[in-house]
Design a protein around this motif. Structure first.
Motif, PDB file in Angstrom:
ATOM      1  N   LEU A 614      12.681 -20.695   1.972  1.00 20.07           N
ATOM      2  CA  LEU A 614      13.946 -20.395   2.197  1.00 20.07           C
ATOM      3  C   LEU A 614      14.662 -18.962   2.589  1.00 20.07           C
ATOM      4  N   ARG A 615      14.010 -17.979   2.241  1.00 21.75           N
ATOM      5  CA  ARG A 615      14.443 -16.451   2.720  1.00 21.75           C
ATOM      6  C   ARG A 615      14.466 -16.657   4.145  1.00 21.75           C
ATOM      7  N   THR A 618      16.736 -18.732   6.103  1.00 18.82           N
ATOM      8  CA  THR A 618      18.129 -17.998   6.036  1.00 18.82           C
ATOM      9  C   THR A 618      18.141 -16.697   6.865  1.00 18.82           C
ATOM     10  N   THR A 619      17.094 -16.171   7.013  1.00 25.01           N
ATOM     11  CA  THR A 619      17.122 -14.906   7.923  1.00 25.01           C
ATOM     12  C   THR A 619      17.151 -15.271   9.461  1.00 25.01           C
ATOM     13  N   LYS A 622      20.856 -16.233  10.212  1.00 25.79           N
ATOM     14  CA  LYS A 622      21.713 -15.452  10.280  1.00 25.79           C
ATOM     15  C   LYS A 622      21.489 -14.612  11.413  1.00 25.79           C
ATOM     16  N   VAL A 637      16.284 -27.463   7.871  1.00 29.11           N
ATOM     17  CA  VAL A 637      17.591 -27.678   7.098  1.00 29.11           C
ATOM     18  C   VAL A 637      17.560 -29.101   6.343  1.00 29.11           C
ATOM     19  N   LEU A 665      18.926 -19.818  -3.537  1.00 32.38           N
ATOM     20  CA  LEU A 665      18.391 -19.397  -2.214  1.00 32.38           C
ATOM     21  C   LEU A 665      18.853 -20.502  -1.258  1.00 32.38           C
ATOM     22  N   GLU A 668      22.286 -20.257  -0.582  1.00 29.36           N
ATOM     23  CA  GLU A 668      22.562 -19.036   0.316  1.00 29.36           C
ATOM     24  C   GLU A 668      22.275 -19.440   1.928  1.00 29.36           C
ATOM     25  N   LEU A 669      21.320 -20.329   2.044  1.00 28.12           N
ATOM     26  CA  LEU A 669      20.933 -20.897   3.294  1.00 28.12           C
ATOM     27  C   LEU A 669      22.195 -21.682   3.841  1.00 28.12           C
ATOM     28  N   HIS A 671      25.194 -21.650   3.009  1.00 33.24           N
ATOM     29  CA  HIS A 671      26.302 -20.740   3.275  1.00 33.24           C
ATOM     30  C   HIS A 671      26.334 -19.998   4.576  1.00 33.24           C
ATOM     31  N   ALA A 672      24.937 -19.739   4.825  1.00 28.40           N
ATOM     32  CA  ALA A 672      24.696 -18.847   5.866  1.00 28.40           C
ATOM     33  C   ALA A 672      25.108 -19.754   7.115  1.00 28.40           C
ATOM     34  N   CYS A 693      24.806 -30.007   8.481  1.00 33.47           N
ATOM     35  CA  CYS A 693      25.237 -29.372   7.139  1.00 33.47           C
ATOM     36  C   CYS A 693      26.662 -30.074   6.644  1.00 33.47           C
TER      37      CYS A 693
END
Length: 1601
Positions: A614-615, A618-619, A622, A637, A665, A668-669, A671-672, A693
């Motif tokens: 997940l990190r 998300t990275t 972003k 996703v 997490l 956060e994904l 949201h990004a 999404c």
């Protein structure tokens, strides 16, 4: 009885704790004496005192604090609660919980201050035994934490240590509680924490750090225990009984060090026994677990102090004992936990390597690379900042040992006899690195020290190598770690420390990533191999993904391209082309990660890879990869949205807090994704990350998961926070709060970004629906206002409420139900607090601002208006006690501005709310506000301030504040009759004018526009505020044009200054055509410019040159985006027309005229060609549609709309004005030679006439042609361009000829309205003008025209007898005028159209008779007008807004107005009849011989002339059977003579009906063309003379002949 409950002046412990956390909880002190407390409060306080064992005063204070902070009802409901036994019992339990929380907060505050104040125990309540015992454990934990921190800074006496040891032993280090039968699983964490803290207190009490220092300096007698032998003896005896629980281990280890150092010769067997017991208790494993637990759940101070304490213990232990005698593996783990403290890592590197924990690192380095784990584990712990990264790198650079293990002695070795030293005889290949790379060798002659162990010979070669060699060594480990599945565990144990060290280094210092490239580049292959083996190593895979996540933050494209080929991520086997395909997951594969999640992580309940995955995703998102890579992330996703988000809360978990972490997490994904900029998404028909999404959350079960998170509620969050030992970032409670906040933001963005639809999405339905139990999400969201720990949580909840109040079809007030009043009170309590978080207060006001328009019930609740004197029929209102207007009025008070509790953002929000009241016309609230003293003075205060220059503005919201004030003033002036305006507002406007604030704001707005024009679009951060201020200022100036008396803007010099500022601002904005921002601003200001040009004509007549800057502006606008500037171009054209009519070229720069003409003509040509293309396309489409269904959607060059104020129409009118201005025509003809404007216009006119479309364009084009035709050169150009071919035959399409009744084919519309009969009249005028100017050069075309339209001409001449509408008379006027010019060519007419000539002559004679009869009999004409032609009457003026009801006197006045209107209409018809009659007589003159010629020329053939009037002297008749006679002519002269007395009125009316100047279709938008002063040097034409004079002259000439 009314009981007023006041709030306590006493501070709650929760408030103090809130302050210590860095958030304000201050409030204004309210002094209360005991006599001020209401009796019901005292009575209930007595009940509290009995329950909690407090005195009465403390109980009342506790109750007051509770009511202030935690009570969720209204004051009125509190009275009911006190009287109802059941409700009062529930309230008692809530107050008890509040009291326990107060005690806990008190201990936290003491802990923060590291003091020793403690509370007293209390007796439990029977119904709260379990809850009370949990509170006991929590307080024990906090007290022990305070004691530990205290003794970390102050010395503990030996006697105190003994006392604590006995106490803790008796309690079993927390395991033997007095009420231990109440301990359940939920309390295990607290019990364990009590044991940890008890152990730490005893270890800290022995002061091992000072003991170590004394031992090094050989002064052990200075230690406090050296002088207390009795206590030492008793402690020794006591500790011999220890050893049954693991909490004893560190205490025993510390005591061994103490006894061994102070008295090394005494009791060595006892010391050994105690030490052996400590090792049996696995003391180092215990220390590692303890430090991990404190580091996660404790506050930073406690955790770091504990690590410092254990650091001293381990350092002294390593100095005192042999490492081999210790549990090496667990010792390394404990050392790593200790060294993970950032400050200790720096301390470690400053120490000598042969002391303390440095000995552990040195020992681990000595076993490298045989045992790689311990060294890398220690180095990873020692990396804490960039400085320590360099220390670690330098350590690796200076490695001097290379350790190997041999089961048998190699042949290429020479050794000493004792086998303690070996020497290599040949070079040794350590690792082959493949082709193209330098292999790693050990050179010949290297010496090695030999140690014999259980595995054989352990050789430590004295071989130095640098960091590059280390990389080369690590690299093959990563390459070959998973070749064989049987060796996976062995290799993973060696690989994971490498990955962890690399991850921590690049996370802290990215600059070394290039040096580590040989390692990081191999992670992809390693990941691919590890995920494909049976039972993959989850921890190692997670380490790989964590490294890639760090790399992705800096180079997302590289990571994505490399990772895409590993098969680790989910992927799509088919191209993704539709949303349905994505949602069905057709052709999508879960990848190795998906398989690992299902087959390994979910069954085991460990999710390290999922967290890292997940990190990583998300990275990557972003990193703004771009559309192609983002499409590749869609399967990833989709896996999260379909498989993880709806079900993650149901998975198995082994560790508390992981569920909350995964949920956070995931959000956060999402949201990004929702915050991706449009540049990062491909805006095509195929689905994007963001659209996928949004659709999934709005329409699938993923949205329900979001709703469930938001529905957690404030009570659950408070319970989770209360169950935690502390409140810090890594706690599950904090993660839960963060998750809920993200859910709020995600939902808000989904509703904001969701495509508009008539259908309500499942997400919106779930947000607004009522459940069967009466609860709904709206009330859950509203109750987040009670949350006090994190101010962002209620703020985001209110923001979502604001969005729902606007977007969702529901009533928030109805959803709140019976809790509405209590929630309102909570909102207002936080809003009125001067020290509440400012962003919450702003959000509350923004929510109320939206509610004014969309939530009428809710806003009435917050306004809380009460009818004055209780009279239900009264229109006067008062503010209720809980009205939000109290706060708003305080915020706009001029005396409060600049105070810390009223920052500019809050002031702006308050004014926005007031503006919403005015915009929604909330008259009841507005009336209350108007009546408030100093309201208008406070409101207008911002307009009298001096703002910083635009380039230095740091508070853009100040611009919005001033804009809101201007808008409120404008709305008040617009809606309220000037006589009813408040005197204070009038005084304020007078002050505004006297203080020259009009000039100030005009200058400021101009400078603001210029500043925006000078800035780059990227650096423009306050455009919204700038736009709002300019819009408000524009509205204020527009109002001032019609309400100048009220607004005190009467000075012409001031008006001229304001106009010139507007002109300069327009020029600054529109002279930068590449800036969309400036063009939008320019369009706004151009509207104001145009209105001021119309309204301030008299002022601007003497203004400086306006035409030149407007010409430059037009040139710039024509270069900009044409679609965006369509309306702006129209405004500029209209402004130029107005300037030409006001100023002409007088005082203007004539040098701009050629370029202006060229620009206008280019525009006319382009617009005409576009119109032609559009009409042809429409025609072709209609033809195809008749045969078959046409799916064609492309239109040529954009759709063209025929509008009265369109660019094309206004450009034609501007061309006409420029033609009038250019008297000699020099510039016009030079431009027409360059630009084919006439052919394009005539072609468009022809098509428009044939299709009967584009009425406004056709009229404007004919006006231009008519203006050109008045000069010989212009007329020749028009005729030469083929005007007769354009108009003659196509004109037949615009009218119908009726055979039964001629009057039916004539329009009765207003003379000024645009209509196709008006086009016909214009064509008739154009033919007249061309014939008059060109004479014989146009006679053939004129005869063609009259021949084609003869039926219409004859009908028109005959229709005057039956239709007296102004439009009919106007057409007759134009027709007779054309016949007048054509009558000069009787012979040619007689030759070509003899029958038509005869018919025209006869009809002209009957027309003369009809006009004479109607003029002679005024009563008959008036009867005809009233009975048959009522449409001829001009429309009455529209009533003004808010006109009072009519009284009888006013009704009489209205009747008089109607009579006057009818009289004017009659005179207007008479004027038209006179004009027609005069032209008719002048025309008939050309059909009769001259009187002198008849008498003198004997050869004259009278048979050539027809008889027009019979020889009879009867009065004129209206019957068409009576032939016109000389009596008609005599009556005509009598009518003319009788109307001489009315010449003045007729002359004034005639100006509005002069032939040759038909009303312009742009007259509603443009200033009138009739008021333009005559151009100097122009001659007055005969048509400009008064009609009765023309009549007399024509009649006399006719009689003379």
């Amino acid at each position: 009885m009314t009981v007023m409950y006041t709030f306590s002046s006493h501070r709650s412990c929760r408030e103090l704790w809130t302050i210590l956390l860095g958030r304000s909880a201050l409030r204004e002190p309210v002094r209360l004496d005991n006599k001020d407390v209401a009796q019901p409060l005292k009575d209930f306080g007595l009940r509290i005192s009995k329950l909690l064992g407090l005195d009465e005063q403390q109980s009342v204070q506790l109750l007051q604090c509770y009511l202030q902070e935690d009570y969720r009802g209204t004051r009125d409901s509190l009275k009911v609660v006190f009287k109802d036994e059941r409700q009062s019992q529930s309230l008692l339990l809530k107050i008890a919980d509040y009291y326990y929380e107060e005690r806990t907060c008190l201990l936290r505050c003491v802990l923060h201050f590291r003091s020793t104040n403690m509370g007293n125990p209390w007796e439990p309540h029977e119904r709260q035994v379990s809850r009370w015992f949990m509170q006991c454990l929590r307080e024990q934990s906090l007290l022990l934490e305070i004691i530990f921190l205290y003794y970390a800074y102050f010395e503990m006496s030996p006697s105190d240590l003994l006392s604590f040891t006995k106490m803790f032993k008796e309690q079993g280090f927390g395991l033997r509680q007095t009420n231990r039968h109440l301990v359940d699983n939920s309390m295990d964490a607290l019990v364990e924490r009590i044991g940890y803290l008890s152990c730490l207190i005893l270890v800290e009490g022995m002061d091992i750090d000072f003991l170590h220092k004394c031992a090094l300096e050989d002064c052990t007698e200075q230690h406090q225990f050296s002088s207390a032998p009795d206590i030492v003896k008793e402690m020794g005896q006591l500790l011999l009984t220890f050893g049954d629980i693991n909490h004893h281990g560190p205490v025993l280890l510390a005591w061994v060090l103490l006894r061994h150092t102070l008295r090394p010769d005494e009791s060595s067997p006892v010391i050994r026994r105690i030490g052996h017991t400590a090792l049996q208790l696995e003391v180092f494993k215990y220390l590692s677990a303890m430090l991990k637990s404190l580091g996660v759940s404790g506050n930073n101070c406690t955790a770091s102090t504990a690590k410092m304490c254990i650091y001293g213990l381990l350092s002294f232990m390593m100095t005192s004992f042999e490492e081999e005698s210790l549990q090496h593996t667990h010792l390394i783990d404990a050392a790593c936990e200790v060294l993970s403290a950032p400050n200790l890592a720096e301390v470690f590197w400053d120490m000598k390597p042969n002391m303390g924990l440095g000995m552990i690192l040195d020992s681990a380095a000595g076993m490298f690379p045989h045992k790689i784990g311990p060294l890398l584990q220690l180095l990873t712990a020692l990396v804490s900042n960039k400085l320590t990264v360099k220390k670690v790198y330098n350590f690796l650079d200076k490695m001097s040992f290379y350790t190997q293990v041999y089961k048998h002695k190699p042949n290429d070795i020479i050794s000493k006899d004792d086998e303690t030293l070996w020497r290599r005889q040949t070079p040794k290949l350590l690792y082959p690195l493949g082709s193209g790379q330098t292999n790693l060798w050990m050179p010949q002659g290297v010496l090695g020290q030999v140690m014999i162990g259980s595995d054989g010979y352990i050789i430590r070669w004295d071989h130095s190598y640098n960091r590059f060699s280390v990389n080369l060594y690590f690299k093959p480990m990563l390459m070959f770690s998973a070749v064989y599945s049987s060796d996976v565990l062995v290799h993973c144990a060696r690989v994971k420390p490498i990955l962890d060290l690399v991850h921590k280094i690049i996370s802290i210092d990215w600059t070394v990533s290039d040096c580590l490239l040989p390692l990081t580049s191999r992670i992809y292959m390693l990941l691919q191999r590890l995920t494909s083996v049976i039972d993959p190593p989850v921890e190692v895979i997670a380490s790989c993904v964590n490294c890639l996540a760090v790399l992705a933050a800096r180079m997302p494209g590289k990571v994505w391209s490399s990772l895409h080929h590993t098969g680790f991520l989910p992927f799509a086997s088919n191209p993704l082309t539709s949303m349905a395909q994505c949602l069905s997951a057709e052709g999508m594969k879960a990848g190795n990660y998906g398989n690992l999640l299902v087959q390994s992580e979910q069954p085991k309940g460990e999710y390290a890879v999922t967290i890292a995955f997940l990190r990583l995703i998300t990275t990557l998102i972003k990193g703004q990869l771009g559309s192609t890579q983002n499409k590749g992330l869609i399967p990833c996703v989709l896996l999260v949205l379909k498989e993880m988000l709806p079900t993650y809360h149901k998975w198995r978990y082994n560790t508390y807090g992981v569920r909350e972490r995964i949920g956070c997490l995931i959000f956060e994904l999402i949201h990004a994704i929702l915050n991706l900029s449009p540049d990062g998404e491909d805006q095509t028909s195929s689905p994007t990350l963001q659209s996928l999404c949004i659709y999934s959350l709005a329409n699938t079960e993923a949205g329900q998961a979001v709703v469930n998170i938001m529905g957690v509620g404030v009570d659950t969050i408070d319970m989770v926070l209360a169950a935690q030992p502390s409140r810090y970032t890594l706690d599950p409670g904090q993660i839960l709060i963060q998750t809920v906040k993200l859910a709020f933001s995600v939902t808000n963005n989904v509703i904001r970004l969701k495509p508009p639809s008539d259908l309500v999405s499942p997400l919106e339905q779930a947000l607004t629906q009522h459940s069967g139990h009466g609860t709904n999400l709206i009330i859950v969201l509203a109750k987040y206002i009670y949350h006090k720990h994190d101010p962002a949580l209620p703020r985001l909840a209110i923001q979502l409420l604001k969005r729902l109040a606007t977007a969702a079809p529901m009533s928030v007030y109805a959803c709140l139900g019976s809790d509405a009043a209590a929630i309102r009170d909570a909102f207002l309590t936080r809003l009125q607090s001067k020290t509440e978080d400012m962003r919450i207060k702003v959000m509350i006001l923004e929510f109320l601002t939206v509610a004014v328009e969309t939530q009428p019930g809710l806003i009435e609740l917050f306004l809380n208006l009460e009818v004055k004197d209780g009279n239900e029929g009264s229109k006067e209102f008062l503010l209720g006690e809980w009205s939000c207007l109290h706060v708003v009025l305080d915020l706009i008070d001029s005396k409060q501005q600049g105070k810390y509790w009223c920052p500019p953002l809050l002031h702006r929000a308050a004014l926005a709310f007031l503006l919403a009241l005015w915009q929604d016309r909330r008259d009841s609230a507005i009336s209350v506000l108007r009546a408030k003293e100093r309201f208008w003075e406070n409101l207008t205060t911002p307009l009298f301030g001096t703002l910083t220059p635009p380039s230095d503005t740091t508070e853009p919201c100040v611009l919005e504040t001033c804009a809101f004030v201007m808008e409120i003033i404008g709305l008040e002036i617009y809606y309220v009759v000037s006589g009813s305006l408040a005197q204070s507002l009038k005084d304020g406007l007078q002050k505004f004018s006297n203080a020259r604030r009009y000039e100030y704001w005009s200058q400021y707005v101009k400078s603001l526009v210029c500043h925006v024009a000078e800035m780059d679009e990227e650096s423009m951060c306050q455009f919204k505020e700038t736009q709002m201020l300019i819009s408000a200022w524009r509205m204020l100036l527009i109002l001032s044009t019609s309400h100048s008396d009220v607004m005190q803007l009467k000075d012409d010099a001031t008006k001229l200054k304001l106009f010139m500022d507007v002109l300069e601002g327009t020029k600054a904005a529109l002279m930068t055509p590449m800036s969309m921002t400036c063009l939008r601003l320019g369009s706004m200001i151009t509207t104001l410019l145009l209105i001021l040009l119309k309204q301030w004509r008299c002022v601007l007549a003497t203004a400086p040159d306006i035409l030149s800057p407007l010409s430059l502006i037009l040139e710039s606008v024509l270069k900009a985006d044409q679609e965006l500037m369509e309306r702006t171009k129209a405004k500029i054209f209209s402004a130029l027309i107005s300037v030409l009519q006001i100023q002409g070229l007088n005082g203007g720069d004539i040098s701009h005229l050629p370029q202006l003409l060229l620009s206008v003509c280019e525009t006319v040509k382009d617009e005409s060609l576009m119109l032609i293309d559009n009409m042809r396309y429409v025609s072709q489409t209609e033809d195809r549609a008749e045969d078959e269904d046409c799916m064609e959607t492309d239109s040529p060059r954009g759709a063209h709309k025929d509008q009265r104020d369109g660019v094309c129409v206004l450009a034609l009118h501007l061309a006409k004005e420029l033609c009038r201005t250019d008297e000699d025509g020099e510039h016009w003809y030079s431009v027409m030679r360059k630009v084919p404007v006439l052919p394009s216009v005539l072609s468009a006119v022809e098509l428009s006439l044939r299709s009967k479309h584009n009425l406004y364009f056709t009229e404007a084009a004919l006006h231009l042609l008519l203006t050109l035709a008045r000069t010989p050169q212009g007329a020749a150009a028009v005729a030469g361009a083929g005007v007769i071919q354009t108009i003659c035959l196509p004109l037949l399409s615009v009218y119908e000829v009726s055979s039964s009744e001629s009057s039916q084919s004539f329009s009765r519309k207003s003379q000024d309205s645009a209509c196709w009969p008006g086009v016909y009249r214009l064509c008739m005028s154009l033919m007249e003008s061309l014939l008059k100017t060109l004479r014989y050069n146009f006679i053939n075309e004129a005869l063609d025209f009259v021949g084609v339209h003869q039926e219409r001409i004859l009908q028109c001449l005959n229709a005057v007898r039956t239709v007296q509408s102004l439009t009919c008379l106007d057409e007759a006027d134009h027709t007779v005028g054309f016949l007048l010019q054509l009558s000069s060519f009787v012979k040619e007419w007689q030759f070509h159209l003899p029958k038509l000539l005869h018919d025209v002559q006869v009809n002209l004679c009957y027309l003369c008779q009809a006009c004479t009869y109607l003029l002679h009999s005024k009563k008959m004409l008036n009867h005809y007008l009233q009975a048959k032609n009522g449409e001829a009457l001009p429309p009455a003026p529209l009533p003004k807004a808010q006109r009072p009801p009519q009284t009888p006197s006013k009704e009489a006045a209205g009747a008089g107005e109607r009579e006057e209107t009818e009289q004017k209409a009659l005179l207007a018809v008479q004027c038209s009849l006179l004009k027609i009659l005069s032209k008719t007589l002048a025309t008939l003159q050309h059909f009769t011989p001259d009187c002198c010629q008849i008498l003198l020329d004997q050869c004259m053939d009278l048979a050539e002339y027809r008889t027009l009037f019979v020889l009879s002297f009867t009065t004129p008749a209206f019957d068409p059977d009576v032939a016109p006679s000389f009596g008609t002519l005599l009556a005509t002269i009598n009518v003319a003579l009788s109307m001489l007395t009315e010449s003045t009125l007729l002359s004034s009316l005639s100006r509005h009906f002069r032939r040759g100047s038909p009303s312009s279709p742009a007259s509603g938008l443009l200033p009138s063309t009739q008021s333009k002063p005559p151009t100097p040097g122009s001659k007055a034409s005969p048509e400009g003379q008064e009609p009765f004079i023309q009549l007399v002259q024509a009649f006399v000439r006719l009689v003379q002949r």
